[in-house]
Design a protein around this motif. Structure first.
Motif, short mmCIF file in Angstrom:
data_model
loop_
_atom_site.label_atom_id
_atom_site.label_comp_id
_atom_site.label_asym_id
_atom_site.label_seq_id
_atom_site.Cartn_x
_atom_site.Cartn_y
_atom_site.Cartn_z
N LYS A 96 -21.88 29.02 101.83
CA LYS A 96 -20.77 29.85 101.32
C LYS A 96 -20.21 29.24 100.04
N GLN A 99 -22.42 30.39 97.21
CA GLN A 99 -22.14 31.81 96.95
C GLN A 99 -20.84 31.98 96.16
N LEU A 100 -19.81 31.25 96.56
CA LEU A 100 -18.53 31.31 95.84
C LEU A 100 -18.69 30.77 94.42
N SER A 103 -20.53 33.31 92.22
CA SER A 103 -19.62 34.41 91.90
C SER A 103 -18.63 34.01 90.81
N ARG A 106 -20.50 33.64 87.39
CA ARG A 106 -20.84 34.95 86.81
C ARG A 106 -19.62 35.64 86.22
N LYS A 107 -18.45 35.39 86.82
CA LYS A 107 -17.22 36.01 86.34
C LYS A 107 -16.63 35.26 85.15
#
Length: 188
Positions: A96, A99-100, A103, A106-107
């Protein structure tokens, strides 16, 4: 990451080559194009190039070593299998934290972010994040971030709307010469 479909496509290509009775020389033109497509996808998804292609020679040099269609077919099966395994591993990251991190990256890729920023956002130490990130994504944080930035830079260059200084800044590079260094390394 779908090995079955990849093998089906590779086998269809080689079946058509056989049915059309292409010479080895003509076939190699198709193989060079296919190798180029695979290389582009590897760059696009920041995959580990050496995990897919053998480290000793460049893909085009590997093709030149083979003298039969069957040898090339076997090589493409091997490359496709390695590619699918690597992509599947990327897509099915279990952590996780990673994954965080992905994210967040990408932002925020267009801002001057560091590994510490991502680790703070995720809530773990930089060492822990760095280790998990590399093992699950297949590349280090900086390589991944720079790959994402260069991917965006390429699309901005194609648009033709901005000069290179503006593109570098829009993609999160604060140093213009470093942008060119990374761009050249990532795109060849």
């Amino acid at each position: 990451g779908d090995i079955e479909n990849a093998m089906m496509v590779i086998n269809q290509i080689f079946t058509r080559i056989s049915e059309n009775k292409l010479t080895i020389t003509d076939s190699k033109l198709v193989f060079v194009d296919l190798t180029g497509l695979i290389s582009n996808v590897i760059r696009k998804y920041n995959m580990n190039y050496d995990m897919i292609f053998e480290k000793v020679l460049l893909p085009n040099q590997m093709l030149e070593q083979y003298t039969t269609i069957d040898e090339i077919h076997d090589w493409f099966i091997q490359v496709s299998s390695a590619f699918c395994s690597e992509r599947s591993r990327q897509l099915h990251s279990n952590s996780k934290y990673v994954q965080l991190a992905l994210s967040f990256i990408r932002k925020e890729y267009d801002k001057p972010i560091m590994l510490q920023d991502v680790a703070d956002h995720v809530g773990i130490s930089t060492g822990y994040l760095s280790s998990y990130f590399k093992s699950e994504v297949g590349t280090g944080f900086s390589d991944y971030l720079n790959g994402l930035r260069i991917e965006r830079a390429c699309s901005l260059i194609k648009d033709g709307q901005h000069d290179f200084h503006a593109i570098a800044l829009k993609c999160g590079f604060q140093d213009y010469s470093y942008f060119f260094h990374v761009f050249k390394r990532k795109t060849g």
